[in-house]
Scaffold this motif. Sequence first.
Motif, PDB file in Angstrom:
ATOM      1  N   ASN A  32       8.563 -16.389  18.698  1.00 40.53           N
ATOM      2  CA  ASN A  32       9.365 -16.889  19.819  1.00 40.53           C
ATOM      3  C   ASN A  32       8.996 -16.258  21.148  1.00 40.53           C
ATOM      4  O   ASN A  32       9.592 -16.580  22.168  1.00 40.53           O
ATOM      5  N   ASN A  33       8.034 -15.367  21.151  1.00 37.73           N
ATOM      6  CA  ASN A  33       7.601 -14.721  22.390  1.00 37.73           C
ATOM      7  C   ASN A  33       6.444 -15.539  22.977  1.00 37.73           C
ATOM      8  O   ASN A  33       5.380 -15.645  22.358  1.00 37.73           O
ATOM      9  N   PRO A  34       6.622 -16.117  24.172  1.00 35.68           N
ATOM     10  CA  PRO A  34       5.552 -16.933  24.745  1.00 35.68           C
ATOM     11  C   PRO A  34       4.253 -16.162  24.986  1.00 35.68           C
ATOM     12  O   PRO A  34       3.169 -16.748  24.996  1.00 35.68           O
ATOM     13  N   LEU A  35       4.335 -14.858  25.148  1.00 33.76           N
ATOM     14  CA  LEU A  35       3.121 -14.054  25.342  1.00 33.76           C
ATOM     15  C   LEU A  35       2.229 -14.079  24.104  1.00 33.76           C
ATOM     16  O   LEU A  35       1.008 -13.982  24.207  1.00 33.76           O
ATOM     17  N   TYR A  36       2.828 -14.206  22.920  1.00 32.24           N
ATOM     18  CA  TYR A  36       2.034 -14.297  21.694  1.00 32.24           C
ATOM     19  C   TYR A  36       1.139 -15.537  21.756  1.00 32.24           C
ATOM     20  O   TYR A  36      -0.061 -15.472  21.507  1.00 32.24           O
ATOM     21  N   ARG A  37       1.711 -16.679  22.092  1.00 32.16           N
ATOM     22  CA  ARG A  37       0.937 -17.922  22.172  1.00 32.16           C
ATOM     23  C   ARG A  37      -0.072 -17.880  23.320  1.00 32.16           C
ATOM     24  O   ARG A  37      -1.211 -18.313  23.176  1.00 32.16           O
ATOM     25  N   ASN A  39      -1.609 -15.347  24.731  1.00 33.06           N
ATOM     26  CA  ASN A  39      -2.683 -14.360  24.614  1.00 33.06           C
ATOM     27  C   ASN A  39      -3.439 -14.400  23.291  1.00 33.06           C
ATOM     28  O   ASN A  39      -4.384 -13.629  23.106  1.00 33.06           O
ATOM     29  N   ARG A  40      -3.051 -15.273  22.365  1.00 36.62           N
ATOM     30  CA  ARG A  40      -3.710 -15.302  21.050  1.00 36.62           C
ATOM     31  C   ARG A  40      -4.104 -16.726  20.676  1.00 36.62           C
ATOM     32  O   ARG A  40      -3.925 -17.164  19.551  1.00 36.62           O
ATOM     33  N   LYS A  41      -4.657 -17.449  21.631  1.00 39.54           N
ATOM     34  CA  LYS A  41      -5.016 -18.853  21.401  1.00 39.54           C
ATOM     35  C   LYS A  41      -5.996 -19.025  20.243  1.00 39.54           C
ATOM     36  O   LYS A  41      -5.879 -19.957  19.451  1.00 39.54           O
ATOM     37  N   ALA A  42      -6.963 -18.129  20.133  1.00 34.24           N
ATOM     38  CA  ALA A  42      -8.001 -18.271  19.103  1.00 34.24           C
ATOM     39  C   ALA A  42      -7.557 -17.768  17.731  1.00 34.24           C
ATOM     40  O   ALA A  42      -8.003 -18.289  16.712  1.00 34.24           O
ATOM     41  N   VAL A  43      -6.692 -16.760  17.673  1.00 35.45           N
ATOM     42  CA  VAL A  43      -6.348 -16.151  16.385  1.00 35.45           C
ATOM     43  C   VAL A  43      -4.864 -16.245  16.040  1.00 35.45           C
ATOM     44  O   VAL A  43      -4.439 -15.754  15.002  1.00 35.45           O
TER      45      VAL A  43
END
Length: 70
Positions: A32-37, A39-43
């Motif tokens: 639910n943290n938008p920073l995860y999505r 900053n981790r587009k590839a993995v």
Amino acid sequence: MAETQTTQKDPVIVVLQLTGGNDYLNTVIPYNNPLYRDNRKAVGIPDNQIMHLDAQYGSPLHGADQAVLG
């Protein structure tokens, strides 16, 4: 009159970390943290492959997990 005693335990999750390339943000995923999505587009793990542990965090689903969760 005999009393019935029940023991209710809290759910437990066990994380087994092996030496090597464990990616901790893909072990317990802050889905639910938008920073995860952002900053981790590839993995990053896709939403449909995450088992929600609570409203904020999840764990990746593997083949056996999907069978258990139905």
